[in-house]
Design an enzyme around this catalytic site. Sequence first.
Site, PDB file in Angstrom:
ATOM      1  N   CYS A 190       3.739  -3.080   4.054  1.00 29.00           N
ATOM      2  CA  CYS A 190       2.985  -2.081   4.304  1.00 29.00           C
ATOM      3  C   CYS A 190       3.697  -1.163   5.319  1.00 29.00           C
ATOM      4  CB  CYS A 190       1.389  -2.479   4.882  1.00 29.00           C
ATOM      5  SG  CYS A 190       1.730  -3.197   6.469  1.00 29.00           S
ATOM      6  N   GLY A 191       3.002  -0.201   5.827  1.00 29.67           N
ATOM      7  CA  GLY A 191       4.008   0.765   6.547  1.00 29.67           C
ATOM      8  C   GLY A 191       4.894  -0.040   7.705  1.00 29.67           C
ATOM      9  N   GLY A 245       4.671  -3.572   8.183  1.00 31.97           N
ATOM     10  CA  GLY A 245       4.491  -5.186   7.840  1.00 31.97           C
ATOM     11  C   GLY A 245       3.584  -5.882   8.429  1.00 31.97           C
ATOM     12  N   GLY A 305       0.199  -5.261   9.139  1.00 30.67           N
ATOM     13  CA  GLY A 305      -1.154  -5.758   8.482  1.00 30.67           C
ATOM     14  C   GLY A 305      -1.000  -6.601   7.335  1.00 30.67           C
ATOM     15  N   ASP A 365       0.989  -1.309   0.010  1.00 32.00           N
ATOM     16  CA  ASP A 365      -0.025  -0.005   0.081  1.00 32.00           C
ATOM     17  C   ASP A 365       1.006   1.134   0.139  1.00 32.00           C
ATOM     18  OD1 ASP A 365       1.074   0.043   2.560  1.00 32.00           O
ATOM     19  OD2 ASP A 365      -0.895   0.081   3.380  1.00 32.00           O
TER      20      ASP A 365
END
Length: 148
Positions: free
Chosen positions: A66-67, A69, A71, A8
């Site tokens: 992701c920011g 990891g 999620g 994302d």
Amino acid sequence: MRVGIATDHGGFALKEELVASLRAAGHDVTDFGAYALNPGDDYPDFVTPLAEAVVAGKVDRGVAICGSGVGASVCANKIHGIRAALIHDHFSAKQGVEDDHMNVLCMGGRTVGPAVAWDLVQTFLAAEYSDAERHLRRLSKVATLENS
């Protein structure tokens, strides 16, 4: 190797660097997005198709970012047949494949720099599952949990 990668907005810059490095190293890369930096996007929209492609055999292994990891790891592990882990160190990148047959490496775009990330990805892709009896036994127990 056929490698899928997804992120994302939180890992967009890191994903772009890793895609270039993977291709330069000769890997066949499938990019599941995000394809543009959009602060409103959601990691499940990209990580889910990546995980499904790993299970379907369309790619050999996956990298989910992701920011943090976290999620990406939680999401990927919801797909039957995925063994994803949040990795920050070289030992776990290798051991996760050798002992636990990890098929998706998860990282945080805000927690791991590009050089470390590239080292982790290379280690993950070079590792091979051991097929040791104790590892097969443990994975059988995990599969039982997954199927219940």
